[in-house]
Design a protein around this motif. Structure first.
Motif, PDB file in Angstrom:
ATOM      1  N   TYR A  54      43.148  61.400  60.614  1.00  0.00           N
ATOM      2  CA  TYR A  54      43.358  59.987  60.939  1.00  0.00           C
ATOM      3  C   TYR A  54      43.762  59.160  59.715  1.00  0.00           C
ATOM      4  O   TYR A  54      43.137  58.169  59.384  1.00  0.00           O
ATOM      5  CB  TYR A  54      42.105  59.408  61.616  1.00  0.00           C
ATOM      6  N   GLU A  57      44.167  55.186  59.750  1.00  0.00           N
ATOM      7  CA  GLU A  57      43.005  54.296  59.877  1.00  0.00           C
ATOM      8  C   GLU A  57      42.707  53.661  58.518  1.00  0.00           C
ATOM      9  O   GLU A  57      42.618  54.355  57.512  1.00  0.00           O
ATOM     10  CB  GLU A  57      41.778  55.061  60.380  1.00  0.00           C
ATOM     11  N   ASN A 114      34.884  62.266  66.896  1.00  0.00           N
ATOM     12  CA  ASN A 114      36.139  63.022  66.914  1.00  0.00           C
ATOM     13  C   ASN A 114      35.892  64.416  66.346  1.00  0.00           C
ATOM     14  O   ASN A 114      35.280  64.558  65.291  1.00  0.00           O
ATOM     15  CB  ASN A 114      37.213  62.330  66.080  1.00  0.00           C
TER      16      ASN A 114
END
Length: 170
Positions: A54, A57, A114
């Protein structure tokens, strides 16, 4: 009747909630600053996965009250990135604790765990049942960490991949 303020005063790092559900001995050792995570390949793999997952982010590794470290804050969600779902209950309770902690500060969020390696996620809500479970967990952590000796080693499937394996079984 339970003393609400005493429960609110019980504040721990999220990892201690996680360790409570993984291994009470590991929790005690960690609470006494006996740590082996820096020598564990599994922990290193988890850190690398966290670092590179990610990348878009922007609110990452958010430290709150110099106590809890949230992997990602995004769109009203508290997100944790985990290497594997093998310790799913511990992962869930860690995120639930973050949601509970934030609620005590007047902040309402949802939780997401996640598992990028598995390409899956777990979506969580702080329910009354979870709140009760967290309150009990906080009391149990207080009891375990106040002991002068660690709980006995208890053989589990996860022991062989634990950073504390040699300490407990070597």
């Amino acid at each position: 009747m339970e003393d609400i303020q005493s429960i609110l005063d019980l504040r721990f790092q999220g990892i201690k909630i996680n360790y409570l559900y993984v291994c009470k001995r590991k929790l005690w050792l960690f609470s006494k600053n006996i740590t082996f995570e820096n020598t564990s390949d599994k922990v290193l793999l988890g850190k690398v996965l966290h670092e590179y997952s990610y990348p878009k982010e922007t609110k990452r590794d958010v430290l709150i009250d110099n106590l809890i470290m949230i992997d990602i804050l995004s769109d009203g969600n508290v997100r944790e990135v985990k290497y594997s779902s093998k310790m799913k209950e511990a992962d869930i309770m860690q995120v639930i604790y973050y949601l509970y902690y934030l609620k005590q500060k007047g902040i309402k969020k949802h939780g997401i765990i996640n598992y990028p390696k598995e390409k899956r996620k777990e979506v969580l809500e702080l329910t009354a049942e979870y709140e009760e479970k967290i309150k009990k967990a906080l009391k149990e952590i207080e009891e375990i960490t106040a002991r002068t000796t660690p709980p006995p080693a208890k053989k589990q499937k996860i022991c062989k991949s634990c950073a504390y394996y040699e300490f407990c079984w070597g």
